[in-house]
Design a protein around this motif. Structure first.
Motif, PDB file in Angstrom:
ATOM      1  N   ASN A 185      31.182  72.913 -42.339  1.00  0.00           N
ATOM      2  CA  ASN A 185      31.882  72.592 -43.587  1.00  0.00           C
ATOM      3  C   ASN A 185      33.317  72.131 -43.382  1.00  0.00           C
ATOM      4  OD1 ASN A 185      29.612  73.316 -45.013  1.00  0.00           O
ATOM      5  ND2 ASN A 185      30.298  75.410 -45.394  1.00  0.00           N
ATOM      6  N   TYR A 186      33.880  72.409 -42.216  1.00  0.00           N
ATOM      7  CA  TYR A 186      35.298  72.141 -41.991  1.00  0.00           C
ATOM      8  C   TYR A 186      35.575  70.745 -41.443  1.00  0.00           C
ATOM      9  CZ  TYR A 186      35.973  77.203 -42.473  1.00  0.00           C
ATOM     10  OH  TYR A 186      36.004  78.489 -42.941  1.00  0.00           O
ATOM     11  N   GLN A 239      36.123  67.240 -52.121  1.00  0.00           N
ATOM     12  CA  GLN A 239      35.176  66.657 -51.179  1.00  0.00           C
ATOM     13  C   GLN A 239      33.739  66.696 -51.709  1.00  0.00           C
ATOM     14  OE1 GLN A 239      36.048  69.701 -48.145  1.00  0.00           O
ATOM     15  NE2 GLN A 239      33.890  70.176 -48.174  1.00  0.00           N
ATOM     16  N   THR A 240      33.480  67.463 -52.782  1.00  0.00           N
ATOM     17  CA  THR A 240      32.123  67.578 -53.300  1.00  0.00           C
ATOM     18  C   THR A 240      31.788  66.503 -54.325  1.00  0.00           C
ATOM     19  OG1 THR A 240      32.993  69.174 -54.888  1.00  0.00           O
ATOM     20  CG2 THR A 240      31.943  70.059 -52.928  1.00  0.00           C
ATOM     21  N   SER A 275      34.432  80.788 -44.908  1.00  0.00           N
ATOM     22  CA  SER A 275      33.503  80.077 -45.791  1.00  0.00           C
ATOM     23  C   SER A 275      32.527  79.197 -45.023  1.00  0.00           C
ATOM     24  CB  SER A 275      34.293  79.207 -46.780  1.00  0.00           C
ATOM     25  OG  SER A 275      35.089  78.268 -46.080  1.00  0.00           O
ATOM     26  N   ASP A 276      32.371  79.463 -43.733  1.00  0.00           N
ATOM     27  CA  ASP A 276      31.450  78.655 -42.926  1.00  0.00           C
ATOM     28  C   ASP A 276      30.814  79.544 -41.870  1.00  0.00           C
ATOM     29  OD1 ASP A 276      31.423  75.282 -41.926  1.00  0.00           O
ATOM     30  OD2 ASP A 276      30.284  76.872 -40.961  1.00  0.00           O
ATOM     31  N   ASP A 279      29.837  72.565 -58.794  1.00  0.00           N
ATOM     32  CA  ASP A 279      30.925  72.990 -57.914  1.00  0.00           C
ATOM     33  C   ASP A 279      30.505  74.257 -57.178  1.00  0.00           C
ATOM     34  OD1 ASP A 279      33.254  73.469 -56.612  1.00  0.00           O
ATOM     35  OD2 ASP A 279      34.546  73.309 -58.366  1.00  0.00           O
ATOM     36  N   ARG A 322      31.941  75.414 -54.428  1.00  0.00           N
ATOM     37  CA  ARG A 322      33.015  75.860 -53.539  1.00  0.00           C
ATOM     38  C   ARG A 322      33.368  77.320 -53.794  1.00  0.00           C
ATOM     39  NH1 ARG A 322      37.969  72.387 -54.405  1.00  0.00           N
ATOM     40  NH2 ARG A 322      37.440  72.782 -56.572  1.00  0.00           N
ATOM     41  N   SER A 366      38.527  74.340 -51.073  1.00  0.00           N
ATOM     42  CA  SER A 366      37.810  73.915 -49.867  1.00  0.00           C
ATOM     43  C   SER A 366      38.827  73.738 -48.757  1.00  0.00           C
ATOM     44  CB  SER A 366      37.040  72.608 -50.107  1.00  0.00           C
ATOM     45  OG  SER A 366      37.927  71.556 -50.421  1.00  0.00           O
ATOM     46  N   SER A 388      39.421  71.908 -44.872  1.00  0.00           N
ATOM     47  CA  SER A 388      38.924  70.903 -43.938  1.00  0.00           C
ATOM     48  C   SER A 388      39.932  70.719 -42.805  1.00  0.00           C
ATOM     49  CB  SER A 388      38.709  69.555 -44.643  1.00  0.00           C
ATOM     50  OG  SER A 388      37.884  69.699 -45.778  1.00  0.00           O
TER      51      SER A 388
END
Length: 459
Positions: free
Chosen positions: A70-71, A122-123, A243-244, A387, A389, A402, A404
């Motif tokens: 996800n990152y 990003q979504t 979150s990943d 959403d 997230r 989110s 990244s």
């Protein structure tokens, strides 16, 4: 990219670094990244295509595995109409900083990278109407006119007090280490013309829709401090969140988090307040900072220990230049390349294979040390199924977020000698500074040719 629909007027200047320039689409949440070169160092279209493809492959096969699905956003290489690229170059030229114009945008190959616009959600494929805040933190320290109190070791400590101090220091002297976007537009960072207080006041005005002070103040210095304080708290919570849960975490270096740097003003500020240095806490293993730090720690011997190994590889290449491709120095950055990075053994058996592995680990570590973390925040819309997230609380409401990572281009093999020379200059300068300081202290205590009288008292 569809050739018939490419209009330069739909794209705007977004930013640039030393090696590339980015433009963003006005309606779609995408950006185009073009390579830059000095006027006398042009490359062929084939070389540029391979360069861009290597960037994509390295992100997809190496950094995504280290940091998490996800990152990391790898993007794709696209071919654009040459006329569109030329017109776009002319359109954005006036917006480029003068200090960056020593290199030209590649307008001859037609190749670029298409990536998601990480300053927006990003979504979503198209621009949303709800307010979107994006904070970009450059992990490494940079060159600037003023000295900053920011120290990466404080940010990576896992201790909330130290992390708050690091983030506040970044906000006070943003330099090139911090930028903040609102709805895709830069609202803070990289400016030194105005006073930090004036900049923070204006920033607080932009942030009120996200972090309206719980004490009800609508303006004034207390309101500014409350809003900035809440921003710092939210960013810290996000950085410590997990979150990943992908394949990342293959490295097992037993990290506890960095100790306090002697050069950081954090300890001195605590001392002035009559407080002790907080206990060491460390980073949660699932958070992005922990994973990034793991990759940074692939550099197990620093440049002084690595440079002789680099020379060992260079001597081998001088004798067998045809082996450069087999050794994967310039790619491909595939699963084989990734698996070799996982060998953390430090016993030097004198082989080229050992030396090359340490060189490649160093290049990857330096990449992680120079990356940027992008945090996107927006008000959470309850009941919005699209959403997905994670959500974090703030003083006013809940925020969807989110995280990244970008700037993940593998550091060039050829840059190692430059890094060695630069490190030597830094060490020499530090040594001279320390000696000069010691000499100054001694001279103030015992001035030359000064009469001294020794007085003895009865005990």
């Amino acid at each position: 990219m569809e050739e018939g629909k490419m209009d330069e007027n739909e794209w705007g200047y977004h930013g640039e670094g030393n090696k590339s320039l980015v433009v963003a689409h006005a309606q779609r949440c995408v950006v185009l990244r073009f390579l830059k070169f000095p006027p006398n160092k042009k490359k062929t279209s084939e070389e540029i295509l391979q360069h861009l493809q290597n960037i994509v492959d390295f992100g997809k096969n190496v950094m995504k595995d280290f940091l998490g699905e996800n990152y990391v956003h790898c993007g794709e290489v696209v071919q654009l109409p040459l006329e569109f690229v030329k017109q776009l170059c002319l359109k954005i030229q006036c917006e480029r900083p003068e200090s960056r114009c020593d290199k030209d945008l590649d307008t001859l190959s037609g190749y670029a990278m298409c990536l998601p616009n990480l300053t927006r959600l990003q979504t979503y494929h198209f621009v949303e109407h709800r307010p979107i805040l994006c904070v970009e933190i450059k992990v490494a320290t940079g060159k600037w006119k003023k000295i900053s109190k920011y120290c990466p070791l404080d940010l990576y400590s896992g201790n909330k007090q130290r992390m708050h101090f690091a983030l506040k220091s970044l906000l006070q002297e943003a330099q090139n280490n911090l930028r903040i976007f609102k709805n895709g537009e830069l609202i803070y960072g990289c400016g030194d013309a105005r006073s930090p207080a004036a900049d923070l006041k204006e920033l607080a005005h932009h942030l009120k829709p996200f972090f309206f002070p719980s004490n009800g103040l609508a303006s004034g210095p207390h309101c500014t401090r409350a809003v900035i304080r809440e921003l710092v708290r939210v960013i810290t919570r996000v950085l410590l969140s997990s979150s990943d849960k992908g394949r990342a975490g293959a490295l097992r270096l037993g990290l506890q988090g960095p100790r306090v740097c002697e050069a950081s003003p954090f300890s001195r500020s605590l001392h002035h307040q009559g407080k002790n240095t907080p206990e060491h806490s460390g980073l949660p293993k699932g958070c992005l900072l922990y994973k990034t730090l793991q990759v940074q720690m692939l550099d197990q011997m620093d440049i002084e220990g690595l440079y002789p190994l680099y020379n060992r590889v260079e001597r081998y290449l001088e004798e067998f230049p045809e082996e450069r491709k087999t050794l994967q120095i310039d790619g491909p950055y595939d699963e084989v390349f990734y698996q070799k990075l996982l060998d953390l053994s430090t016993e030097d058996d004198g082989t080229v294979a050992f030396a090359l592995r340490k060189v490649q680990q160093y290049r990857v570590a330096m990449t992680a040390k120079d990356c940027s973390i992008m945090i996107t925040l927006s008000p959470y819309l309850q009941g919005t199924s699209s959403d997905q997230r994670p959500v974090i609380p703030s003083s006013r409401s809940r925020l969807a977020f989110s995280v990244s990572v970008l700037d993940l281009d593998l550091k060039p093999y050829e840059s190692i000698p430059h890094q060695y020379k630069l490190d030597s200059k830094i060490v020499n300068y530090y040594s001279k500074t320390v000696h000069a300081k010691d000499d100054t202290v001694r001279s103030t205590r015992f001035k030359e040719h000064e009469d001294c009288t020794l007085v003895l008292h009865k005990v």
